[in-house]
Design an enzyme around this catalytic site. Structure first.
Site, PDB file in Angstrom:
ATOM      1  N   ASP A  89     -17.351  19.034  33.948  1.00  0.00           N
ATOM      2  CA  ASP A  89     -17.443  18.924  35.393  1.00  0.00           C
ATOM      3  C   ASP A  89     -16.145  19.366  36.064  1.00  0.00           C
ATOM      4  O   ASP A  89     -15.069  19.056  35.579  1.00  0.00           O
ATOM      5  CB  ASP A  89     -17.703  17.447  35.739  1.00  0.00           C
ATOM      6  CG  ASP A  89     -18.347  17.281  37.093  1.00  0.00           C
ATOM      7  OD1 ASP A  89     -18.609  18.289  37.752  1.00  0.00           O
ATOM      8  OD2 ASP A  89     -18.587  16.114  37.477  1.00  0.00           O
ATOM      9  N   LYS A 109     -27.366  24.031  46.501  1.00  0.00           N
ATOM     10  CA  LYS A 109     -26.821  24.314  45.168  1.00  0.00           C
ATOM     11  C   LYS A 109     -27.427  25.560  44.552  1.00  0.00           C
ATOM     12  O   LYS A 109     -28.517  25.989  44.936  1.00  0.00           O
ATOM     13  CB  LYS A 109     -27.067  23.121  44.246  1.00  0.00           C
ATOM     14  CG  LYS A 109     -28.549  22.811  44.066  1.00  0.00           C
ATOM     15  CD  LYS A 109     -28.803  21.770  42.980  1.00  0.00           C
ATOM     16  CE  LYS A 109     -30.287  21.484  42.863  1.00  0.00           C
ATOM     17  NZ  LYS A 109     -30.616  20.585  41.771  1.00  0.00           N
ATOM     18  N   GLN A 169     -20.265  15.685  30.950  1.00  0.00           N
ATOM     19  CA  GLN A 169     -20.401  16.947  31.675  1.00  0.00           C
ATOM     20  C   GLN A 169     -19.096  17.720  31.627  1.00  0.00           C
ATOM     21  O   GLN A 169     -18.034  17.129  31.626  1.00  0.00           O
ATOM     22  CB  GLN A 169     -20.704  16.664  33.150  1.00  0.00           C
ATOM     23  CG  GLN A 169     -22.013  15.980  33.398  1.00  0.00           C
ATOM     24  CD  GLN A 169     -22.160  15.690  34.887  1.00  0.00           C
ATOM     25  OE1 GLN A 169     -21.334  15.004  35.477  1.00  0.00           O
ATOM     26  NE2 GLN A 169     -23.193  16.230  35.494  1.00  0.00           N
ATOM     27  N   HIS A 188     -18.836  21.088  43.705  1.00  0.00           N
ATOM     28  CA  HIS A 188     -19.027  20.433  42.406  1.00  0.00           C
ATOM     29  C   HIS A 188     -19.657  21.504  41.520  1.00  0.00           C
ATOM     30  O   HIS A 188     -20.595  22.161  41.956  1.00  0.00           O
ATOM     31  CB  HIS A 188     -20.044  19.296  42.425  1.00  0.00           C
ATOM     32  CG  HIS A 188     -19.930  18.319  43.546  1.00  0.00           C
ATOM     33  ND1 HIS A 188     -19.603  17.008  43.340  1.00  0.00           N
ATOM     34  CD2 HIS A 188     -20.157  18.444  44.869  1.00  0.00           C
ATOM     35  CE1 HIS A 188     -19.621  16.361  44.494  1.00  0.00           C
ATOM     36  NE2 HIS A 188     -19.963  17.209  45.441  1.00  0.00           N
ATOM     37  N   HIS A 231     -14.348  19.999  40.156  1.00  0.00           N
ATOM     38  CA  HIS A 231     -14.445  19.984  41.611  1.00  0.00           C
ATOM     39  C   HIS A 231     -13.402  20.921  42.169  1.00  0.00           C
ATOM     40  O   HIS A 231     -12.220  20.804  41.835  1.00  0.00           O
ATOM     41  CB  HIS A 231     -14.275  18.555  42.135  1.00  0.00           C
ATOM     42  CG  HIS A 231     -15.401  17.672  41.703  1.00  0.00           C
ATOM     43  ND1 HIS A 231     -15.348  16.941  40.552  1.00  0.00           N
ATOM     44  CD2 HIS A 231     -16.628  17.486  42.236  1.00  0.00           C
ATOM     45  CE1 HIS A 231     -16.506  16.306  40.403  1.00  0.00           C
ATOM     46  NE2 HIS A 231     -17.307  16.626  41.408  1.00  0.00           N
ATOM     47  N   CYS A 272     -17.083  12.800  40.509  1.00  0.00           N
ATOM     48  CA  CYS A 272     -16.423  13.276  41.726  1.00  0.00           C
ATOM     49  C   CYS A 272     -15.312  12.359  42.228  1.00  0.00           C
ATOM     50  O   CYS A 272     -14.288  12.837  42.710  1.00  0.00           O
ATOM     51  CB  CYS A 272     -17.433  13.433  42.854  1.00  0.00           C
ATOM     52  SG  CYS A 272     -19.097  13.841  42.341  1.00  0.00           S
ATOM     53  N   ARG A 317     -26.397   7.375  33.391  1.00  0.00           N
ATOM     54  CA  ARG A 317     -27.439   7.344  34.408  1.00  0.00           C
ATOM     55  C   ARG A 317     -28.661   6.630  33.849  1.00  0.00           C
ATOM     56  O   ARG A 317     -28.961   6.760  32.665  1.00  0.00           O
ATOM     57  CB  ARG A 317     -27.834   8.766  34.823  1.00  0.00           C
ATOM     58  CG  ARG A 317     -26.705   9.500  35.499  1.00  0.00           C
ATOM     59  CD  ARG A 317     -27.113  10.885  35.920  1.00  0.00           C
ATOM     60  NE  ARG A 317     -25.933  11.599  36.413  1.00  0.00           N
ATOM     61  CZ  ARG A 317     -25.920  12.890  36.718  1.00  0.00           C
ATOM     62  NH1 ARG A 317     -27.031  13.602  36.594  1.00  0.00           N
ATOM     63  NH2 ARG A 317     -24.828  13.474  37.147  1.00  0.00           N
TER      64      ARG A 317
END
Ligand SMILES: [Zn+2]
Ligand SMILES: [Zn+2]
Length: 638
Positions: free
Chosen positions: A386, A467, A384, A513, A388, A337, A366
């Site tokens: 990913d 979410k 990911q 996200h 935004h 992010c 992680r």
């Protein structure tokens, strides 16, 4: 005779003599129900069917058709296994605990002289069958702690003694079946004869009370089902899952590996796996670009101060890795992010710029405990897909609908069905009530618009917003988490993101996200098992292999190979001086979609004779036509 009144789940009342059992009540309703009842819920509490009822109560009979019934059944099967083991090994083995688990049960045994092996499973199963056939009544007894300690001590069951010593109760319950007695809260089946179908599946080490400082126990895993047919179908699925295990296929197809030297949970992609991943990533880039996303890239490490601004440091620190450069602390990104926020901040934004959709194939790290790491599906470093989305509040509905449509298109391409869930505010969270309500409402309304059914998980949202989770169903009907869509009213606040509205005033954008496949690593793990390694042509790392019959055609085989490769077909060749049958078998093990066998006839006519891995053959064609055929087959949209 005094009577008690029993209220059944349908609301009807029954008067029975005090001291009657749930089983008596079942019998008074019908013989069939009495046969099916394996336990009961009395005023909500799960108990044996034989327990005497002395007071008015609510009563629900528990049968094998439900979750409670199966758990009682499987836990009783665990006692049966412990009973069999004690009969066979006597004082050589001590019993500890044996709970029901999903699809089965386990029992932990202690022995310093005997080591259980899968070769013994059949003998233990035979003993269990014998004890089940004897249909021994399973009887509950209650006694004082002290007598129970004395009893188990006299039997040499030290672990049971320790369990009782830790109980606060003055009275404990035991369950007896024949010569076997176990400390247990219950409830249990009425007799051993109820256990009809079981199978021991594996044996593994497990520490007493899960603590590595304690003694190592031997855990025998087993499965149990109400009847043999269900057991067989479960074992079949298990076997199929074993054959499709992505860790095994990953090795056999030479896709990826892990190395203790590199570190646990860190994937090393070999050429074919890296190709598969590249194909997926290219697909992702195309799909995002045609939906109006911009591709962005951010750094792998960002200053810890920035993680403090975002709230990650406060809420997610324990999952992060940190490093230091010139006395400056940095966090390795666990999420993508932050750079996207900085890109937003790099300009003054107007309402005309919105929505902004920043997409990154972002690699994150992680901290997962080593015990939970599992092949590609649970790793420490992953990438990911990913993005935004930053938009005006009134654009949020449309954006979320767009993401759900994206999910629908992609799942269709891979042939996955999926389920939708929405998760609401958890206890540990940031943001105001008003923000949470607004975000939850936006997600709900977009979900309702899809017309698909969805589930609500209260309190299961991320700390920064509610979410939507998408769980895909694979070919073996297992569920996998992939896409998530998370609303976030908090990060734009923390980073003071603004845009100039129509009114010339500053406004706060909303942030979403979202990932579609989720972790590329995990998604590939799921794909491998879903397709059993038989990837569709468009993502097959190798699409075709050229195989000659004899040395005579080696030159022509080379020509075909070169032509295909120059046309962008992912092709291999096998021109070794080996028997054709051997080469064909090898290509089949590699699960290559098309095999192009080249004999004298093909060479003379300058053709190829493609044969699909399923065994189907195509018409003989020119190599250039095969190129066109593959290109056509790989088109995802027609
Ligand atoms: Zn028990
Ligand atoms: Zn994010």
């Amino acid at each position: 005779m005094s009577m008690v009144s029993v209220q059944l789940p349908d609301g009807s009342m029954k008067e029975v003599p005090a001291g009657s059992s749930p089983l008596d009540v079942a019998a008074s309703i019908g013989e069939r129900l009495a046969k099916q009842a394996v336990a009961a819920r009395v005023d909500g509490q799960l108990v044996d069917v034989a327990v005497p009822l002395h007071q008015d109560c609510r009563l629900e009979l528990v049968t094998l058709g439900g979750r409670d019934g199966l758990e009682v059944y499987r836990h009783s099967a665990a006692h049966l296994m412990a009973h069999a083991v004690k009969e066979m090994f006597g004082s050589e083995v001590q019993v500890t605990i044996g709970p029901a688990i999903e699809n089965g049960f386990y029992y932990d045994f202690f022995s310093d002289s005997h080591k259980f092996t899968p070769e013994e499973f059949e003998a233990i199963e035979r003993k269990m069958a014998e004890l089940a056939k004897a249909d021994l009544p399973i009887v509950r007894e209650e006694m004082s702690r002290d007598s129970a300690i004395e009893l188990f001590r006299s039997m040499g069951e030290d672990y049971k003694v320790r369990l009782i010593e830790d109980l606060p109760n003055q009275t404990v319950s035991l369950y007896r079946q024949g010569s076997f007695v176990d400390l247990c809260r219950g409830p249990h089946l009425p007799s051993t004869g109820y256990v009809k179908a079981f199978k021991l599946t594996s044996v593994a080490g497990a520490y007493w009370r899960g603590d590595e400082k304690n003694a190592m126990l031997q855990r025998i895993y087993a499965t149990a089902f109400p009847d043999k047919k269900e057991l067989r179908s479960y074992l079949h699925r298990l076997e199929e899952a074993r054959k499709r295990d992505h860790r095994k296929l990953g090795r056999e197809l030479d896709l990826f590996s892990f190395s203790e030297e590199a570190g646990a949970g860190l994937v090393i992609w070999h050429p074919k796996g890296a190709m598969l991943r590249t194909l997926l990533e290219d697909f992702e880039r195309r799909e995002h670009l045609r939906r109006g996303y911009d591709i962005v890239m951010g750094p792998q490490i960002l200053r810890t101060d920035l993680w403090k601004t975002s709230g990650h440091y406060e809420n997610y620190r324990e999952n992060m890795y940190f490093t230091e450069i010139e006395e400056q602390s940095y966090g390795i990104k666990p999420m993508n992010c932050l750079s996207h926020m900085l890109i937003y901040q790099s300009h003054i934004r107007s309402y005309r710029d919105l929505p902004l959709r920043f997409f990154e194939l972002g690699t994150v790290h992680r901290h997962e405990k080593s015990g939970v790491l599992h092949g590609l599906t649970r790793v420490r470093g992953f990438t990911q897909d990913d993005a935004h989305i930053l938009c005006a509040p009134e654009q949020l509905d449309g954006e979320i609908k767009g993401v759900l449509q994206f999910v629908r298109d992609v799942m269709e391409i891979f042939g996955f069905e999926y389920e939708l869930e929405i998760s609401t505010r958890p206890e540990k969270s940031i943001g105001s009530d008003q923000d949470w309500d607004r975000a939850t409402h936006a997600l709900m309304s977009a979900l309702r618009d899809t017309g698909l059914p969805f589930e609500i998980n209260e309190g299961d949202g991320a700390f920064y917003g509610p979410k939507i989770d998408v769980k895909l169903k694979d070919a073996l009907d297992r569920r996998w988490q992939c896409a998530t869509i998370q609303c976030d009213f908090t990060l734009p606040d923390r980073f003071d993101l603004t845009y100039v509205g129509r009114d010339g005033e500053k406004h706060r954008p909303v942030m979403v996200h979202r990932v579609i496949l989720g972790s590329i690593e995990r998604f590939i793990g799921v794909l491998i098992e879903h397709y059993a390694g038989n990837f569709p042509l468009w993502i097959s790392p190798v699409q075709a292999i050229v195989v000659n019959v004899t040395d005579n055609q080696a030159e022509y085989a080379d020509q075909v190979f070169n032509l295909l490769r120059s046309e962008g077909i992912r092709v291999e060749k096998d021109v070794r001086n080996e028997k054709l049958g051997f080469k064909i078998r090898e290509a089949q093990l590699k699960k290559i979609p098309y095999m192009l066998v080249i004999g004298d006839k093909e060479m003379e006519q300058e053709t190829v004779a493609p044969r699909h891995r399923s065994g189907a053959t195509l018409d003989v064609m020119k190599p250039a036509d095969f190129v066109r055929f593959v290109q056509e087959e790989c088109k995802l949209y027609h």
